[in-house]
Design an enzyme around this catalytic site. Structure first.
Site, PDB file in Angstrom:
ATOM      1  N   PHE A 123     -23.816  -0.614 -21.130  1.00  0.00           N
ATOM      2  CA  PHE A 123     -23.182  -1.937 -21.221  1.00  0.00           C
ATOM      3  C   PHE A 123     -24.236  -3.020 -21.010  1.00  0.00           C
ATOM      4  CE2 PHE A 123     -19.587   0.706 -19.943  1.00  0.00           C
ATOM      5  CZ  PHE A 123     -18.570   0.238 -20.760  1.00  0.00           C
TER       6      PHE A 123
ATOM      7  N   PHE B 213     -18.806   0.462 -29.229  1.00  0.00           N
ATOM      8  CA  PHE B 213     -17.389   0.808 -29.199  1.00  0.00           C
ATOM      9  C   PHE B 213     -16.509  -0.347 -28.719  1.00  0.00           C
ATOM     10  CE2 PHE B 213     -19.159   2.184 -25.107  1.00  0.00           C
ATOM     11  CZ  PHE B 213     -18.305   1.561 -24.193  1.00  0.00           C
ATOM     12  N   ASP B 214     -17.123  -1.384 -28.147  1.00  0.00           N
ATOM     13  CA  ASP B 214     -16.316  -2.526 -27.677  1.00  0.00           C
ATOM     14  C   ASP B 214     -17.239  -3.717 -27.434  1.00  0.00           C
ATOM     15  OD1 ASP B 214     -14.153  -4.017 -26.895  1.00  0.00           O
ATOM     16  OD2 ASP B 214     -13.935  -3.090 -24.920  1.00  0.00           O
TER      17      ASP B 214
ATOM     18  N   ILE C 236     -13.886   0.635 -14.728  1.00  0.00           N
ATOM     19  CA  ILE C 236     -14.597   1.863 -14.364  1.00  0.00           C
ATOM     20  C   ILE C 236     -15.459   1.623 -13.117  1.00  0.00           C
ATOM     21  CG2 ILE C 236     -14.573   2.767 -16.724  1.00  0.00           C
ATOM     22  CD1 ILE C 236     -17.485   1.828 -17.005  1.00  0.00           C
TER      23      ILE C 236
ATOM     24  N   TYR D 176     -19.362  -8.841 -22.389  1.00  0.00           N
ATOM     25  CA  TYR D 176     -20.030  -7.546 -22.395  1.00  0.00           C
ATOM     26  C   TYR D 176     -20.058  -6.960 -23.802  1.00  0.00           C
ATOM     27  CZ  TYR D 176     -15.425  -5.387 -22.818  1.00  0.00           C
ATOM     28  OH  TYR D 176     -14.178  -5.018 -23.270  1.00  0.00           O
TER      29      TYR D 176
ATOM     30  N   TYR E 112     -15.787   7.202 -17.955  1.00  0.00           N
ATOM     31  CA  TYR E 112     -14.490   7.772 -18.324  1.00  0.00           C
ATOM     32  C   TYR E 112     -14.427   9.286 -18.128  1.00  0.00           C
ATOM     33  CZ  TYR E 112     -13.433   3.180 -20.216  1.00  0.00           C
ATOM     34  OH  TYR E 112     -13.198   1.839 -20.344  1.00  0.00           O
TER      35      TYR E 112
END
Length: 450
Positions: free
Chosen positions: A125, A62-63, A82, A52, A108
């Site tokens: 995502f 961010f990731d 999540i 992902y 979140y």
């Protein structure tokens, strides 16, 4: 399919995709970027493996699992990720790549995940699904029983040993339905209903109302024997679809008072005896072990209850020893005989069965001692006398075998020593011959020189 352009300043990602939330509140929008293969989707409890990339709505990453070079895995529907992921990945096929736009309440929330994810952040995502497989519910984690949940159950409690259950089940072998029934029974009584051990193990992992598919390997199925009743061949892998409609847990030991333990022990003793008479020794063992677990550590009993508890424990250990002998398991048989003799040092059955276990273990001297003790205490026991004669025969045979073994051993040692000695003599003779040749050659040279 919905589509609208982002009007917030600084946002560059269009809001588009299909609303896949159960409430249809637009909380998770999915857009397929690459179609997957096949028709099968992951189920609740499946372990899924994905790559992902996660970005904020302004495109800031961010990731990324790809940047780490390692696939990310989690158990679907267990709240390990999540909400948007539990919802979105459940709709994916193997090989599929999709985009998930996730509103804060499915990500979140108001708190965010500092420092990378701010409060009330909508996240984007891109997810690729590589593989998924069911949950291994065996204690050994040997892959013997794999569960895939069709419908999640309610609550957190699960059936225990002796729980009363009401179930619907369907058993398949190679696409053939061989068993389809609605049943009410107590966990532990499955063999009397022609259910393989894996089914009861599966039930003890389920929640009320749950419906699941179980793949059961031969070890937890009908084993090397198969099933004549259902025309199942040896070493067959089975598939069971099971719905646990309702259940009532059996009381645990700590939930019962002494009177209840004694009453239940008497009941399961009879149940164990019935299993034993039917040749179902493993099922009998389960029942007798429950008596031991309930009564072994009971203390401060009234004299009358003390006698009852002692009699039940003694019977349980004696019967466990007999079952273990039938199952060709001499070590636990020996242990249960020792436990019985702690309760009654001169118990005829305990001494005799311990002797039988020792015979299987080929400890004939110790076995003979137990049978001799039986004949001393109970002279009418003809079986013990026969066993003494049998032990003496085995002991004599063992002595003869040892004599031959040692005789052969000594003979081999003697032959080896003789061979070694001969080789040493030969080597010495060779050295002596070599010295003589040197002398002859020196003499010959001297004569030539003269």
């Amino acid at each position: 399919m919905t589509a609208e352009e982002v009007v917030n300043e600084g946002c560059s990602i269009p809001i588009e995709g299909e609303d896949i939330t159960p409430k249809k509140d637009g909380g998770v929008l999915k857009m397929v970027k690459k179609e997957g293969t096949g028709t099968e989707l992951p189920m609740t409890g499946d372990k899924v493996f994905v790559h992902y990339d996660g970005t904020l709505f302004d495109g800031t990453q961010f990731d990324s699992s790809r940047d780490r070079g390692e696939k990310f895995s989690f158990e679907l529907g267990k709240g390990q990720v999540i909400k948007a992921w539990d919802i979105g990945v459940a709709t994916m096929k193997i090989g599929e790549i999709c985009q998930l736009i996730c509103k804060p309440e499915y990500a979140y929330g108001a708190a965010g995940s500092p420092p990378k994810i701010p409060p009330n952040a909508t996240l984007v995502f891109q997810v690729e699904l590589f593989e998924f497989h069911g949950e291994d519910i065996t204690d050994e984690e040997d892959g013997g029983i794999i569960r895939r949940i069709i419908t999640k159950g309610e609550g957190y409690t699960k059936p225990n040993d002796s729980a009363s259950v009401e179930v619907w089940l369907e058993g398949r072998h190679e696409e053939r339905v061989f068993d389809e029934r609605e049943l009410k029974f107590e966990v532990g009584d499955g063999p009397s209903l022609a259910l393989p051990p894996g089914v009861e193990k599966a039930l003890q992992a389920m929640e009320q109302g749950e419906e699941a598919l179980f793949t059961i390997k031969p070890k937890y199925g009908f084993g090397t024997d198969g099933s004549d009743k259902f025309n199942i061949p040896p070493n067959a892998t089975l598939q069971y679809k099971i719905k646990l409609k309702t259940f009532e847990k059996a009381k645990e030991s700590w939930e019962m008072n002494t009177t209840e333990k004694l009453e239940q022990s008497a009941i399961v003793k009879e149940k164990g005896t019935q299993y034993f008479k039917e040749g179902k020794y493993k099922q009998a063992v389960i029942q007798y072990k429950r008596i031991v677990s309930w009564l072994e550590h009971e203390s401060n009993l009234q004299p009358e209850d003390e006698e009852k508890a002692k009699a039940l424990r003694l019977a349980a250990h004696l019967n466990l020893a007999m079952c273990c002998l039938k199952l060709q398991e001499p070590n636990p048989a020996l242990e249960n005989c020792d436990k019985a003799l702690e309760l009654d040092a001169n118990n005829e059955k305990a001494l005799f069965r311990r002797g039988e276990a020792l015979v299987v273990m080929k400890e004939f001297d110790r076995a003979r001692a137990d049978f001799q003790r039986v004949t001393q205490l109970y002279p009418a026991n003809k079986a013990a006398k026969s066993q003494i004669a049998l032990c003496q025969k085995h002991i004599k045979e063992q002595h003869e075998k040892d004599k031959r073994l040692y005789a052969n051993m000594f003979q081999k040692f003697a032959e080896r020593d003789a061979k070694k000695e001969a080789e040493q003599e030969k080597e010495q003779e060779k050295k002596q011959n070599g010295s003589a040749m040197e002398l002859d050659e020196n003499g010959a040279q001297e004569q030539t020189a003269a």
